[in-house]
Design an enzyme around this catalytic site. Sequence first.
Site, PDB file in Angstrom:
ATOM      1  N   GLU A  20      -1.429   2.177  -4.689  1.00 14.15           N
ATOM      2  CA  GLU A  20      -2.798   1.808  -4.364  1.00 14.15           C
ATOM      3  C   GLU A  20      -3.717   3.015  -4.394  1.00 14.15           C
ATOM      4  O   GLU A  20      -4.898   2.912  -4.680  1.00 14.15           O
ATOM      5  CB  GLU A  20      -2.868   1.125  -2.994  1.00 14.15           C
ATOM      6  CG  GLU A  20      -2.588   2.018  -1.803  1.00 14.15           C
ATOM      7  CD  GLU A  20      -1.246   1.765  -1.178  1.00 14.15           C
ATOM      8  OE1 GLU A  20      -1.083   0.749  -0.501  1.00 14.15           O
ATOM      9  OE2 GLU A  20      -0.352   2.602  -1.379  1.00 14.15           O
ATOM     10  N   GLY A  44       1.837   6.690   0.024  1.00 15.10           N
ATOM     11  CA  GLY A  44       0.834   6.243   0.972  1.00 15.10           C
ATOM     12  C   GLY A  44      -0.155   7.343   1.289  1.00 15.10           C
ATOM     13  O   GLY A  44      -0.143   8.425   0.689  1.00 15.10           O
ATOM     14  N   ILE A  45      -0.990   7.065   2.276  1.00 20.94           N
ATOM     15  CA  ILE A  45      -2.030   8.005   2.673  1.00 20.94           C
ATOM     16  C   ILE A  45      -1.448   9.060   3.607  1.00 20.94           C
ATOM     17  O   ILE A  45      -0.654   8.749   4.488  1.00 20.94           O
ATOM     18  CB  ILE A  45      -3.172   7.256   3.377  1.00 20.94           C
ATOM     19  CG1 ILE A  45      -3.820   6.276   2.396  1.00 20.94           C
ATOM     20  CG2 ILE A  45      -4.212   8.203   3.937  1.00 20.94           C
ATOM     21  CD1 ILE A  45      -4.827   5.344   3.037  1.00 20.94           C
ATOM     22  N   GLY A  46      -1.826  10.312   3.407  1.00 23.01           N
ATOM     23  CA  GLY A  46      -1.408  11.346   4.343  1.00 23.01           C
ATOM     24  C   GLY A  46      -0.878  12.595   3.669  1.00 23.01           C
ATOM     25  O   GLY A  46      -0.595  12.625   2.472  1.00 23.01           O
TER      26      GLY A  46
END
Length: 470
Positions: free
Chosen positions: A272, A249-251
């Site tokens: 993604e 994920g993002i981060g």
Amino acid sequence: MSAMFQPVCRLFPRVSSVVGRRNFFIYTPNALTPQVDREPTWKKAEDAVQAIESGFKVFVHGCAATPNYLLEHLANHGKKAGLKDVQLIHIPTVGPALYNNPEYEGIFRSNSLFIGANCREAIAEGRADTVPIFLSEIPLLFDRKIYKLDVALIHVSPPDQHGFCSLGTSVDCTRAAVQHAKYIIAQVNKQMPRTLGDSLIHMSHIDCMVENDAPLPEIAPMIRTPEINEIARLIADNLVEDGATLQTGIGNLPDAVLHKLYNHKDLGFHSEMISDTVVNLVEKGALTNAKKNIQTGKIVCSFAMGTKKLYSFLDDNCFVAFHECDFTNNISLISQNPRVTAINTCLEIDLTGQVCSDSIGTKMYSGFGGQIDFMRGAALSLDGEGKPIIACTSTTEDGISRIVPMLKDGAGVVTTRAHVHYIVTEYGIAFLFGKNLRQRAYELIKIAHPNERENLEKAAFERFKCMPSP
């Protein structure tokens, strides 16, 4: 018009556009046939945005592909023309987002399908909106005409010798948006990487092109704290196996995990988002995609955020396939890959395993994104070896525990307690799948900050009327 843009025959009907008649191509899922006798008009930005009128629904390309040059001129046009109620629909954009400033209230209203930092204040103050939605389902908003788009503002690479542009660093829901928008304005940038997969669009589908040669926005790697490094080590050493298919994920935290995987073998990537660290894994020989079942041998992603190193790596690189988010985030496709290991983050977890990722109490912070898509894809892996992971530091930067007796008032549950499998902090790994509530509380208290454990234990006893236990 150049002979290279002349198809043999007309295959598609005429439809009306918002600014008159146009030969608009009715897309099929995999066809991007050039149109007959049609090419875009090249204009200055201030002239191009005059196609946008009051009440229009405008899609805005997001992430590193945010068309900031067009948005700047759109903001000026909004004031000069006295526009009202123009809705800007987007996933996170990167840049100043002038349309969110108080002076543009009533002219523009942002509608975030995932909240970026430049929209949080406007949403909190009631000047902008957000939609809770899975990333995998955003294209349905356009496909089912729930959002009827008047205009799409996109950011593309220059046309190649055959007239094809690339959506570059952000295919995600943008491909669906351009399939359905009545009028398309493209910011054409020589520095936009020409990515491959579902990212190509023939210039004959674009109504208006605006040239602007400028560097893409970059996100520099953040400083990794000892706590983040320890979480990354725990995940890399205990939960990521050779041959696993990764999603991050993002981060900063998911990115840190990738840094710990340089000695792994035959990793795959189906996510993604792609970042700089994925490039490092390729250079180290750890990421080969050789074991994947979905697009074997290729990195699969939907959008990219990073530095110039990443954007250079992506340019015309057949090793990377960009796809729409309803493909990358399709649970049935994700689950076919081997040892799917999904690594995502959160803001808060309660003692039953409910995960809040999109808000801090009632204040909206981000969105659903692809967290559930990949948590389910990993949990339902056909080989039975998937690992859905939620990772977070035990406390916030202000020292507030992320593991709490109950979520804050108004906090949203993104990943439910039934979806949760692994929770990781710097103090260890809690495996919650199949455990009852008192067992879950016991496992979560063990990985909470030591200063919080006694209070959490008391709160658990008050809530469950029994002591947490293994």
